[in-house]
Design a protein around this motif. Structure first.
Motif, short mmCIF file in Angstrom:
data_model
loop_
_atom_site.label_atom_id
_atom_site.label_comp_id
_atom_site.label_asym_id
_atom_site.label_seq_id
_atom_site.Cartn_x
_atom_site.Cartn_y
_atom_site.Cartn_z
N GLY A 219 0.31 -1.31 -0.16
CA GLY A 219 -0.32 -0.23 0.32
C GLY A 219 0.90 1.20 -0.05
N PHE A 220 1.99 1.06 -0.19
CA PHE A 220 2.81 2.32 -0.43
C PHE A 220 2.95 2.88 -1.53
N PRO A 221 2.71 4.23 -1.55
CA PRO A 221 2.25 4.60 -3.19
C PRO A 221 3.67 5.31 -3.72
N TYR A 222 4.72 4.65 -3.53
CA TYR A 222 5.97 5.04 -4.08
C TYR A 222 6.57 4.29 -4.66
N PRO A 223 7.21 4.54 -5.60
CA PRO A 223 8.23 2.85 -6.46
C PRO A 223 8.93 2.48 -5.75
N GLY A 224 9.87 3.50 -4.96
CA GLY A 224 11.00 3.28 -3.99
C GLY A 224 11.59 4.31 -3.28
N HIS A 225 12.47 3.85 -2.56
CA HIS A 225 13.16 3.97 -1.61
C HIS A 225 13.60 5.50 -1.64
N THR A 226 13.75 6.69 -3.01
CA THR A 226 13.99 7.98 -3.39
C THR A 226 12.96 8.24 -2.80
N GLU A 227 11.75 7.92 -3.48
CA GLU A 227 10.21 8.75 -3.95
C GLU A 227 9.74 9.08 -2.15
N LEU A 228 10.30 7.65 -1.34
CA LEU A 228 9.13 7.21 -0.25
C LEU A 228 10.37 8.78 0.86
N LEU A 229 10.94 8.81 0.76
CA LEU A 229 12.20 9.48 1.93
C LEU A 229 11.94 11.01 1.34
N GLN A 230 11.68 11.06 -0.13
CA GLN A 230 11.49 12.60 -0.59
C GLN A 230 9.82 13.02 -0.17
N ALA A 231 8.88 11.44 0.19
CA ALA A 231 7.79 12.33 0.69
C ALA A 231 8.21 12.70 1.93
N GLU A 232 8.72 11.75 3.44
CA GLU A 232 8.61 12.16 4.30
C GLU A 232 9.38 13.61 4.61
N ALA A 233 10.45 13.66 3.61
CA ALA A 233 11.29 15.06 3.88
C ALA A 233 10.49 16.27 3.78
N ALA A 234 9.22 16.08 2.25
CA ALA A 234 8.40 17.63 2.30
C ALA A 234 7.56 17.35 3.30
N ALA A 235 6.97 16.84 3.82
CA ALA A 235 6.21 16.61 4.92
C ALA A 235 7.12 16.72 6.35
N HIS A 236 8.06 16.87 6.56
CA HIS A 236 8.26 17.34 7.46
C HIS A 236 8.72 18.77 7.81
N LEU A 237 9.49 19.61 6.56
CA LEU A 237 9.47 20.60 5.97
C LEU A 237 8.59 21.16 5.75
N GLY A 238 7.28 20.82 5.36
CA GLY A 238 6.34 21.76 5.09
C GLY A 238 5.99 22.13 4.08
N ARG A 239 6.55 21.46 3.50
CA ARG A 239 6.18 21.93 1.41
C ARG A 239 5.99 21.02 0.81
N SER A 240 5.70 21.01 -0.33
CA SER A 240 4.93 20.01 -1.18
C SER A 240 6.80 18.98 -1.97
N VAL A 241 5.94 18.08 -2.43
CA VAL A 241 6.94 17.15 -2.90
C VAL A 241 8.01 17.44 -3.83
N ALA A 242 7.06 18.50 -4.98
CA ALA A 242 8.17 18.81 -5.71
C ALA A 242 8.53 20.07 -5.38
N ASP A 243 8.71 20.50 -4.36
CA ASP A 243 9.74 21.28 -3.71
C ASP A 243 10.60 20.72 -3.22
N VAL A 244 10.77 19.57 -2.85
CA VAL A 244 12.51 19.02 -2.35
C VAL A 244 12.05 18.20 -3.64
N PRO A 245 13.63 18.94 -4.47
CA PRO A 245 14.04 17.97 -5.54
C PRO A 245 14.79 17.18 -4.95
N VAL A 246 14.96 16.04 -5.85
CA VAL A 246 15.92 14.68 -5.09
C VAL A 246 16.93 14.29 -7.04
N ARG A 247 17.86 13.73 -6.42
CA ARG A 247 18.55 13.12 -7.69
C ARG A 247 19.72 12.11 -7.43
N MET A 248 19.72 10.86 -8.00
CA MET A 248 20.29 9.79 -7.44
C MET A 248 21.82 10.00 -8.05
#
Length: 346
Positions: free
Chosen positions: A135-164
């Motif tokens: 039931g996790f709506p993420y394709p992998g670690h990166t997207e899950l971590l990005q969503a958690e970081a965005a929630a913690h910072l009070g931002r949208s996921v788009a505002d926390v861009p990440v790269r591999m």
């Protein structure tokens, strides 16, 4: 901030528990101060499975707090029980229960890192299908971590861009796009995306290296477009993005022919930073990862850039076909631990 490094359990049906046990057994320097964020029972089973006939298993010690990881006696695998124990896991099989275990461990570690309770996360492999089944709506670690970081910072996921970034001791490469079809990856090469990648790479490696990194940028087309004969992306998109980055003080150059830029960046004779570039920005997944993996998958480390936390991972999957046989190689996990230690101290 606590200096402990959390190793997330990964998918318990795959090789993750056994490579974690091997890392503690075989690389005490790399695992010093680290602990497993996961399930005590799963780690005890993995350790027992690795024990030679007639020999005791490597001891697994349950800890009650992160701080206790620093006081664990040598020769033990410290585990913090951060999830509800799994009900039933079958080795080598995709299941929602295994996905739940893997995903919940990552969520716990991400939140602990964002609160400053741990210094870094090393994520053992999980299975994307199992994660989805849980039931996790993420394709992998990166997207899950990005969503958690965005929630913690009070931002949208788009505002926390990440790269591999995939790195070993000879080469680093950062990707403009990650997991998408080649057709879509070509469409993803646009001015804003390339410039954003250069900014993220510059910030992350300036922090890690303690100096401004030299960034070589790969072209998209053969011969970097050959002046427009083989494509216009270099002229119309990539070069303008590099020029904009340079105007911001970023040491970026290119675009260079993709078939030679990685050789130019490769460290020579094992001397760090002896190549022409400290990192290559590649336009799509395989362009950037094939050169690094060719140098040795066992040494490759995946680093997520752009997060307000340190996250590394070994460069391989769950390997269900060999899970439980004790033959999985822990070298990449050990390198991921060493990389995490270096990054958290940067």
């Amino acid at each position: 901030m606590n200096e402990a490094i959390a190793i997330t359990l990964g998918d318990p049906a795959g090789i993750s528990p056994e490579i974690i046990a091997k890392a503690f057994r075989d690389a005490p320097d790399a695992t010093r101060g680290a602990f497993v964020a996961g399930d005590v029972g799963t780690m005890r089973q993995a350790s027992q499975a690795l024990a030679a006939p007639g020999r005791l298993a490597w001891p697994v010690l349950q800890i009650d707090t992160v701080a206790q990881a620093a006081t664990v006696p040598p020769g033990c695998i410290p585990v913090l029980q951060v999830i509800a124990p799994p009900s039933h896991i079958e080795q080598g099989q995709v299941s929602a229960e295994a996905g739940r275990v893997a995903g919940d461990c990552v969520v716990w570690a991400a939140r602990a890192a964002l609160r400053g309770e741990i210094a870094a996360i090393v994520t053992a492999p999980l299975h994307k299908e199992a994660l989805s089944a849980a039931g996790f709506p993420y394709p992998g670690h990166t997207e899950l971590l990005q969503a958690e970081a965005a929630a913690h910072l009070g931002r949208s996921v788009a505002d926390v861009p990440v790269r591999m970034m995939l790195a070993n001791d000879e080469l680093r490469t950062v990707l403009v796009s990650i997991h998408m079809s080649l057709r879509h990856a070509i469409e993803a090469v646009h001015f804003e995306g390339v410039l954003q990648t250069l900014r993220i790479t510059h910030r992350a490696l300036t922090h890690a290296l303690g100096r401004v990194p030299r960034i070589g940028v790969a072209g998209l087309n053969p011969h970097a477009g050959e002046g427009g004969l083989f494509g216009s992306e270099e002229r119309d998109i990539i070069a303008p993005a590099i020029e904009a980055a340079r105007a911001e003080g970023i040491d970026a150059s290119g675009p260079y022919a993709p078939d030679t830029v990685f050789m130019r960046a490769r460290a020579k004779h094992g001397v760090a930073s002896s190549g022409e570039f400290d990192v290559v920005v590649a336009m799509y997944h395989d362009q950037g990862l094939i050169p690094v993996k060719y140098l040795g998958v066992d040494k490759g480390v995946n680093v997520t850039l752009g997060l307000p936390l340190v996250r590394t991972s070994p460069d391989h999957g769950t390997a269900f076909d060999i899970a439980g046989r004790g033959v999985a190689d822990a070298a990449s996990l050990v390198e991921a631990l060493r990389m995490a230690r270096a990054l958290k101290g940067a």
